[in-house]
Scaffold this motif. Sequence first.
Motif, PDB file in Angstrom:
ATOM      1  N   THR A 268       0.802  -1.219   0.000  1.00  0.00           N
ATOM      2  CA  THR A 268       0.000   0.000   0.000  1.00  0.00           C
ATOM      3  C   THR A 268       0.834   1.267   0.000  1.00  0.00           C
ATOM      4  OG1 THR A 268      -0.122   0.093   2.420  1.00  0.00           O
ATOM      5  CG2 THR A 268      -1.838  -1.163   1.269  1.00  0.00           C
ATOM      6  N   LYS A 269       2.106   1.179   0.444  1.00  0.00           N
ATOM      7  CA  LYS A 269       2.924   2.380   0.580  1.00  0.00           C
ATOM      8  C   LYS A 269       4.402   1.996   0.601  1.00  0.00           C
ATOM      9  CE  LYS A 269       2.508   2.229   5.636  1.00  0.00           C
ATOM     10  NZ  LYS A 269       2.058   2.945   6.853  1.00  0.00           N
ATOM     11  N   LEU A 270       5.249   3.001   0.836  1.00  0.00           N
ATOM     12  CA  LEU A 270       6.686   2.754   0.915  1.00  0.00           C
ATOM     13  C   LEU A 270       6.995   1.825   2.080  1.00  0.00           C
ATOM     14  CD1 LEU A 270       9.505   3.617  -0.254  1.00  0.00           C
ATOM     15  CD2 LEU A 270       9.568   5.318   1.584  1.00  0.00           C
ATOM     16  N   ALA A 271       7.727   0.755   1.787  1.00  0.00           N
ATOM     17  CA  ALA A 271       8.052  -0.237   2.812  1.00  0.00           C
ATOM     18  C   ALA A 271       9.334   0.143   3.544  1.00  0.00           C
ATOM     19  CB  ALA A 271       8.218  -1.610   2.158  1.00  0.00           C
ATOM     20  N   LYS A 272       9.432  -0.280   4.782  1.00  0.00           N
ATOM     21  CA  LYS A 272      10.701  -0.201   5.496  1.00  0.00           C
ATOM     22  C   LYS A 272      11.608  -1.314   4.978  1.00  0.00           C
ATOM     23  CE  LYS A 272       9.618   3.157   8.396  1.00  0.00           C
ATOM     24  NZ  LYS A 272      10.307   4.474   8.403  1.00  0.00           N
ATOM     25  N   ARG A 273      12.869  -0.983   4.777  1.00  0.00           N
ATOM     26  CA  ARG A 273      13.800  -1.939   4.176  1.00  0.00           C
ATOM     27  C   ARG A 273      14.598  -2.704   5.232  1.00  0.00           C
ATOM     28  NH1 ARG A 273      17.473   1.803   1.169  1.00  0.00           N
ATOM     29  NH2 ARG A 273      16.360   3.481   2.244  1.00  0.00           N
ATOM     30  N   VAL A 274      14.820  -3.982   4.966  1.00  0.00           N
ATOM     31  CA  VAL A 274      15.692  -4.825   5.780  1.00  0.00           C
ATOM     32  C   VAL A 274      16.888  -5.192   4.912  1.00  0.00           C
ATOM     33  CG1 VAL A 274      15.908  -6.974   7.070  1.00  0.00           C
ATOM     34  CG2 VAL A 274      13.742  -5.706   7.112  1.00  0.00           C
ATOM     35  N   ILE A 275      18.060  -4.764   5.334  1.00  0.00           N
ATOM     36  CA  ILE A 275      19.265  -4.884   4.514  1.00  0.00           C
ATOM     37  C   ILE A 275      20.243  -5.865   5.160  1.00  0.00           C
ATOM     38  CG2 ILE A 275      21.234  -3.618   3.542  1.00  0.00           C
ATOM     39  CD1 ILE A 275      19.514  -1.104   3.586  1.00  0.00           C
ATOM     40  N   LEU A 322      17.409 -14.837  -1.719  1.00  0.00           N
ATOM     41  CA  LEU A 322      16.331 -15.829  -1.600  1.00  0.00           C
ATOM     42  C   LEU A 322      15.524 -15.628  -0.323  1.00  0.00           C
ATOM     43  CD1 LEU A 322      17.853 -19.274  -2.657  1.00  0.00           C
ATOM     44  CD2 LEU A 322      16.051 -18.013  -3.803  1.00  0.00           C
ATOM     45  N   ASP A 323      16.202 -15.223   0.732  1.00  0.00           N
ATOM     46  CA  ASP A 323      15.552 -15.070   2.035  1.00  0.00           C
ATOM     47  C   ASP A 323      14.693 -13.816   2.132  1.00  0.00           C
ATOM     48  OD1 ASP A 323      16.811 -17.391   2.813  1.00  0.00           O
ATOM     49  OD2 ASP A 323      18.390 -16.389   3.956  1.00  0.00           O
ATOM     50  N   GLY A 324      14.816 -12.915   1.137  1.00  0.00           N
ATOM     51  CA  GLY A 324      13.969 -11.731   1.141  1.00  0.00           C
ATOM     52  C   GLY A 324      14.650 -10.430   1.513  1.00  0.00           C
ATOM     53  N   ALA A 325      15.978 -10.384   1.537  1.00  0.00           N
ATOM     54  CA  ALA A 325      16.667  -9.128   1.818  1.00  0.00           C
ATOM     55  C   ALA A 325      16.285  -8.093   0.767  1.00  0.00           C
ATOM     56  CB  ALA A 325      18.181  -9.331   1.818  1.00  0.00           C
ATOM     57  N   ASP A 326      16.028  -6.873   1.208  1.00  0.00           N
ATOM     58  CA  ASP A 326      15.635  -5.812   0.286  1.00  0.00           C
ATOM     59  C   ASP A 326      16.829  -5.192  -0.415  1.00  0.00           C
ATOM     60  OD1 ASP A 326      12.849  -5.967   0.936  1.00  0.00           O
ATOM     61  OD2 ASP A 326      13.320  -5.001   2.834  1.00  0.00           O
ATOM     62  N   GLU A 327      17.987  -5.295   0.180  1.00  0.00           N
ATOM     63  CA  GLU A 327      19.240  -4.853  -0.422  1.00  0.00           C
ATOM     64  C   GLU A 327      20.358  -5.708   0.159  1.00  0.00           C
ATOM     65  OE1 GLU A 327      20.094  -0.663  -0.174  1.00  0.00           O
ATOM     66  OE2 GLU A 327      17.994  -0.099  -0.453  1.00  0.00           O
ATOM     67  N   VAL A 328      21.470  -5.758  -0.546  1.00  0.00           N
ATOM     68  CA  VAL A 328      22.670  -6.419  -0.047  1.00  0.00           C
ATOM     69  C   VAL A 328      23.807  -5.408  -0.103  1.00  0.00           C
ATOM     70  CG1 VAL A 328      24.342  -8.266  -0.395  1.00  0.00           C
ATOM     71  CG2 VAL A 328      21.906  -8.712  -0.773  1.00  0.00           C
ATOM     72  N   SER A 329      24.492  -5.269   1.016  1.00  0.00           N
ATOM     73  CA  SER A 329      25.583  -4.299   1.105  1.00  0.00           C
ATOM     74  C   SER A 329      26.893  -5.027   1.365  1.00  0.00           C
ATOM     75  CB  SER A 329      25.295  -3.299   2.231  1.00  0.00           C
ATOM     76  OG  SER A 329      26.329  -2.369   2.372  1.00  0.00           O
ATOM     77  N   PHE A 330      27.897  -4.738   0.553  1.00  0.00           N
ATOM     78  CA  PHE A 330      29.244  -5.283   0.756  1.00  0.00           C
ATOM     79  C   PHE A 330      30.141  -4.183   1.318  1.00  0.00           C
ATOM     80  CE2 PHE A 330      27.776  -7.995  -2.790  1.00  0.00           C
ATOM     81  CZ  PHE A 330      28.042  -9.249  -2.268  1.00  0.00           C
ATOM     82  N   ALA A 553      16.838  -0.673   8.069  1.00  0.00           N
ATOM     83  CA  ALA A 553      17.679  -1.186   9.145  1.00  0.00           C
ATOM     84  C   ALA A 553      18.533  -2.310   8.590  1.00  0.00           C
ATOM     85  CB  ALA A 553      16.828  -1.674  10.307  1.00  0.00           C
ATOM     86  N   LEU A 554      19.787  -2.320   9.009  1.00  0.00           N
ATOM     87  CA  LEU A 554      20.782  -3.241   8.459  1.00  0.00           C
ATOM     88  C   LEU A 554      21.314  -4.129   9.564  1.00  0.00           C
ATOM     89  CD1 LEU A 554      23.745  -2.260   6.142  1.00  0.00           C
ATOM     90  CD2 LEU A 554      24.244  -3.199   8.405  1.00  0.00           C
ATOM     91  N   ALA A 555      21.585  -5.383   9.213  1.00  0.00           N
ATOM     92  CA  ALA A 555      22.192  -6.309  10.163  1.00  0.00           C
ATOM     93  C   ALA A 555      23.155  -7.223   9.428  1.00  0.00           C
ATOM     94  CB  ALA A 555      21.130  -7.115  10.898  1.00  0.00           C
ATOM     95  N   ALA A 556      24.049  -7.808  10.186  1.00  0.00           N
ATOM     96  CA  ALA A 556      25.068  -8.683   9.593  1.00  0.00           C
ATOM     97  C   ALA A 556      25.168  -9.988  10.367  1.00  0.00           C
ATOM     98  CB  ALA A 556      26.415  -7.960   9.553  1.00  0.00           C
ATOM     99  N   GLY A 557      25.752  -9.930  11.576  1.00  0.00           N
ATOM    100  CA  GLY A 557      26.062 -11.137  12.327  1.00  0.00           C
ATOM    101  C   GLY A 557      24.874 -12.037  12.591  1.00  0.00           C
TER     102      GLY A 557
END
Length: 582
Positions: A268-275, A322-330, A553-557
């Motif tokens: 319906t609107k702009l989504a919050k991203r999980v990176i 595949l898991d649904g990440a909205d972006e991938v950051s290296f 919001a971004l997470a790694a570990g």
Amino acid sequence: MDTTTFNSSNFTAVPGSLGLRNRPLKLHRTAIHFKSFTNFSVRASAVGASDSTVTLLDYGAGNVQSIRNAIRYLGLDIKDVQTPEDILNAKRLIFPGVGAFASMMDVLNKNGMAEALRAYIENDRPFLGICLGLHLLFESSEENGPVKGLGLIPGVVGRFDSSNGCRVPHIGWNALQIKNDSVILDEIANRHVYFVHSYRAVPSEENEEWISSTCNYGIDFISSIRRGNVHAVQFHPEKSGDVGLSILRKFLLPNSSITKKSFEGKATKLAKRVIACLDVRTNDNGDLVVTKGDQYDVREQTKENEVRNLGKPVELAGQYYLDGADEVSFLNITGFRDFPLGDLPMLQILRYTSENVFVPLTVGGGIRDFTDANGRYYSSLEVASEYFRSGADKISIGSDAVYAAEEYLKTGVKTGKSSLEQISRVYGNQAVVVSIDPRRQYLTSPYEVGFKSVKVTNLGPNGEEYAWYQCTVNGGREGRPIGAYELAKAVEELGAGEILLNCIDCDGQGKGFDIDLIKLISDAVSIPVIASSGAGKAEHFSEVFSQTNASAALAAGIFHRKEVPIQSVKDHLLKKGIEVRM
């Protein structure tokens, strides 16, 4: 698609303008595997040989590697436009416009391609414009202008207004409202697609017959047009996952017989991203690995003191897609500080990843001006260009942005020479992320320093009620005389399109994001802010989105160690009433 093993010993770097063809690779013993990561695959044999070629107009700015990969993934060949006649002779033409409107039109006008494009489109030939490829159809754009477009659609392309609370650029996954039969959008009702832009065209009585969908971001703007065989979209289908590949398939292979997937959703609107973020560096054996720090220390606290090895970069990036990440950051923390472009393995990782990962890719580390051992000077723009050519959609600048901000705050003059200014001028501010690495400094009074401070939620070790956030450089090893608040405001002025906000104190702790810091910065700027450092459970994501204006919001570990799956984070956010892409 069959699994393919690619070893560094038999791969030659794709040559760019920097003469990188014969430099030795450093992928060492690690082979890279890539698989099919989407729900359908179409091979060239499924269509006639005469129908297997797509003509691509690449005018030479920005990342078009992603659209090339998507076309090839669908089993088709690519013919690059070299002359105006190539446009006129095309059976299907894609124009993935990236960069800045004025420079694009300048190139097209000078080489005669603008007139060829106009003739091609006026004759109702199969055309798909992407982003600037939609803008150029209108009468003019205010970007670097006004600058005249092709004038085929009534209207002027203008900039989003940030005064109404919308962050500019418009970056992220937003919903479409289908207005008319679009053909290529038929299977994606109520799903999110990926936008990254600062300028937009608005609906009017004069252009309503062209509009096939709109999107809302403060105002309703045109997200796609269609007339006959002519299509153009404001979003990036090549970065919109399976939904985007479906759109490209409908345009390129309208009569193909492949298994279709239902894309019904509730956007319906702009989504919050999980990176998902991958810190990449060489370990002690010389292999490229994904690692994770504890307050920026990536070594195990053992007798061997070896670098943490949490997996292979390409495979992990593919799994996160595949898991649904909205972006991938290296984040490249290997440390090719004397010769960043010697880091061909990082460029290779981008190339391999972008072949099968159809969401935005960001890369950071070593993007600055430098001179190599032979005395040859390379500008930060050249370095960034190599990353864009290798598949990056955005580049992240850290230490170099701190130095530029310090100089700007000291003089009040924009020199145009900093990495940040050079790259944003050519590729647009939406392509430039500034990574801020602050450390909390506690205060007994908010007036102890000349930098913006906050009243902290949790008291300091000696009962301090206030803190300011000192920016650091060189991987957190050196503190600088500038606060995170002052830095964020300065880099926005210098051309940053997004801020990646880390916190050294929270890094690797798993106790949650620094809400005080994120609220301070996200309230101070009008560009998107990505919250980073400290996520330990799904609840930390809903906390940062509900208590601050963070766009992502971004997470790694926690993702690397499979402690919290990406899908679990998104399911939790949905239960909390926070819109995410599913």
